[in-house]
Design a protein around this motif. Structure first.
Motif, PDB file in Angstrom:
ATOM      1  N   SER A  79      83.781  28.122   4.038  1.00 18.35           N
ATOM      2  CA  SER A  79      85.152  28.642   4.021  1.00 18.35           C
ATOM      3  C   SER A  79      86.062  27.792   4.902  1.00 18.35           C
ATOM      4  O   SER A  79      87.193  27.463   4.507  1.00 18.35           O
ATOM      5  N   ARG A 126      83.013  37.038  12.466  1.00 20.74           N
ATOM      6  CA  ARG A 126      81.669  37.529  12.122  1.00 20.74           C
ATOM      7  C   ARG A 126      80.882  37.963  13.355  1.00 20.74           C
ATOM      8  O   ARG A 126      79.716  38.325  13.259  1.00 20.74           O
TER       9      ARG A 126
ATOM     10  N   ILE B  12      90.296  31.967  -1.637  1.00 25.19           N
ATOM     11  CA  ILE B  12      89.630  32.980  -0.808  1.00 25.19           C
ATOM     12  C   ILE B  12      88.807  33.930  -1.687  1.00 25.19           C
ATOM     13  O   ILE B  12      87.676  34.281  -1.361  1.00 25.19           O
ATOM     14  N   LEU B  16      84.782  34.533  -1.419  1.00 25.58           N
ATOM     15  CA  LEU B  16      84.194  35.867  -1.229  1.00 25.58           C
ATOM     16  C   LEU B  16      83.214  36.198  -2.354  1.00 25.58           C
ATOM     17  O   LEU B  16      82.145  36.766  -2.115  1.00 25.58           O
ATOM     18  N   ILE B  19      79.983  34.314  -1.728  1.00 25.50           N
ATOM     19  CA  ILE B  19      79.204  34.938  -0.652  1.00 25.50           C
ATOM     20  C   ILE B  19      78.523  36.213  -1.170  1.00 25.50           C
ATOM     21  O   ILE B  19      77.353  36.466  -0.902  1.00 25.50           O
ATOM     22  N   PHE B  20      79.250  36.985  -1.970  1.00 29.23           N
ATOM     23  CA  PHE B  20      78.717  38.226  -2.553  1.00 29.23           C
ATOM     24  C   PHE B  20      77.538  37.915  -3.486  1.00 29.23           C
ATOM     25  O   PHE B  20      76.471  38.515  -3.385  1.00 29.23           O
TER      26      PHE B  20
END
Lengths: 180, 250
Positions: A79, A126, B12, B16, B19-20
């Motif tokens: 990210s 996190r 973004i 996400l 990652i999911f």
């Protein structure tokens, strides 16, 4: 140049090759040359050569592979890198649009700084163990920026001999854009 | 401006989603296939980077240290056996698993090793990783299906509960110093530590057995105004040129 991404297989093939080159630099070269960030160099050069936003997605592929071997939970480094590439692209289009080796050096420094800032931010979000993280992030960044910027400058000067587009001045580019 | 916002939100959202998908295992097949190649290439590259001379140097250092420590460890074992008998502790044998190192320091945020053992080999976070017969080199910090990341003792985030093999059996904390040094901290000023004293794990930390050798005291840093004294440690092996390690299952 904007149509460079029709060569999609070549760009995808470049992902593992650059990853292995990055690893080779880390494990084979002595300090401080081992601090050269090959991935950041590739992202910056890709932005300058293609001038395409697709480089952000390419950065996604590049750092997806890299993220498997990092300390933090999956997604943090990825990210940070993708968002840093996005900021880099906007800066290139809006502010740092000169086509000179020093401009490339500044762009890579900006990418690395944003990459570190976003990394620190995501680690904080996190709630990963924070002790010494910020200090460590900025401790090595100076050396990394210096050697990577030098590396990018050399590459830029070398590539400019073969790619005429890298020698076009800012004024000429603006005229070209205006005509198009 | 609005276009930029949309682009950022789209990116973004994709991050996400990735990652999911990864968290729930939807990418396992793809990742394990690609990792077959990347892990193999990484291993070959890492092995090529370690010259035979370095391996030999590590082995000889290890051997010398082993001989020196053997006597002390035997004494410790006797003492330990007596204590266990007295407290009716059951003897627990540590089981270890060998692993090849396939890479190092890929993460700019840490001093790490990558090994070719993972969840499929029952490797878990915080398990100690040793070299030879019991030289602690680090702990597991991230586990994937077939690989794991080891945080070395010299990493700035590394912390290990330790005991000095001095008269007082002083307790302290071994902390890493940005990949360069290892320090022993939190030793009270009134306890005597000297260069050459051996540092072992104290066993006060979950998952880390007592008696793993961490290193030897090289320099003692004692400031009268400070409540604790510190010591710079010398590790038993060059932490950057390791090819084979063992993971301890406690």
């Amino acid at each position: 140049m904007k149509h460079s991404f029709i060569f999609l297989p070549l760009w995808l093939l470049a992902v593992p090759l650059l990853f292995f080159l990055h690893v080779a630099v880390i494990i084979f070269l002595p300090y401080p040359f081992s601090e050269i960030n090959v991935l950041a160099t590739a992202v910056v050069m890709a932005v300058i050569i293609t001038e395409s936003g697709a480089v952000v997605w390419w950065t996604f592929c590049l750092f997806y592979l890299f993220d498997w071997y990092t300390v933090g939970p999956f997604g943090l480094v990825l990210s940070a890198a993708v968002l840093a590439a996005l900021v880099l692209f906007w800066l290139y289009r809006g502010i740092l649009s000169n086509r000179e080796f020093w401009s490339a050096a500044i762009l890579v420094a900006v990418f690395l700084i944003f990459f570190r800032i976003f990394s620190a931010g995501f680690f904080w979000l996190r709630a990963v163990d924070q002790s010494g993280l910020i200090a460590s992030l900025f401790r090595s960044v100076t050396v990394e920026i210096f050697v990577t910027a030098s590396f990018v400058s050399v590459w830029y000067l070398l590539l400019a001999r073969f790619l005429p587009s890298l020698k076009v001045t800012h004024a000429k580019r603006m005229n070209l854009y205006a005509k198009n | 401006m609005r276009r930029r916002l949309v682009t950022a939100l789209m990116i973004i959202a994709v991050l996400l989603l990735l990652i999911f998908l990864r968290k729930y295992g939807y990418l396992n097949f793809f990742e394990s296939t690609v990792r077959l190649v990347t892990d193999t290439v990484l291993k070959k590259m890492y092995q090529a980077s370690i010259t035979a001379e370095m391996v030999e140097k590590n082995n000889s250092v290890e051997l010398t240290a082993c001989i020196a420590e053997d006597t002390k460890i035997r004494l410790l074992e006797e003492e330990n056996t007596n204590l266990r008998d007295q407290l009716k502790f059951s003897e627990k044998n540590n089981v270890s698993l060998g692993a090849d190192v396939i890479g190092r320091d890929l993460d700019p945020l840490g001093t790490t090793l990558i090994i070719n053992r993972g969840v499929s080999d029952r490797v878990a976070i915080n398990q100690p990783v040793i070299l030879g017969n019991g030289f602690l080199i680090g702990k597991i910090v991230r586990v994937e299906a077939h690989t794991a990341v080891v945080r070395l003792l010299s990493d700035y985030q590394s912390k290990v509960a330790a005991t000095v093999m001095n008269r007082e059996k002083s307790l302290g904390l071994v902390i890493g110093g940005y990949g360069l040094t290892i320090k022993l901290d939190l030793i009270p000023q009134n306890e005597v530590i000297q260069p050459g004293d051996v540092i072992i794990t104290s066993g006060l930390e979950a998952g880390i057995p007592r008696g793993l050798v961490i290193g030897m005291v090289e320099v003692v840093e004692k400031k009268p105004q400070e409540p604790f004294q510190q010591a710079v440690l010398k590790t038993s092996a060059d932490l950057h040129n390791i090819s084979v390690v063992s993971i301890i299952f406690n």
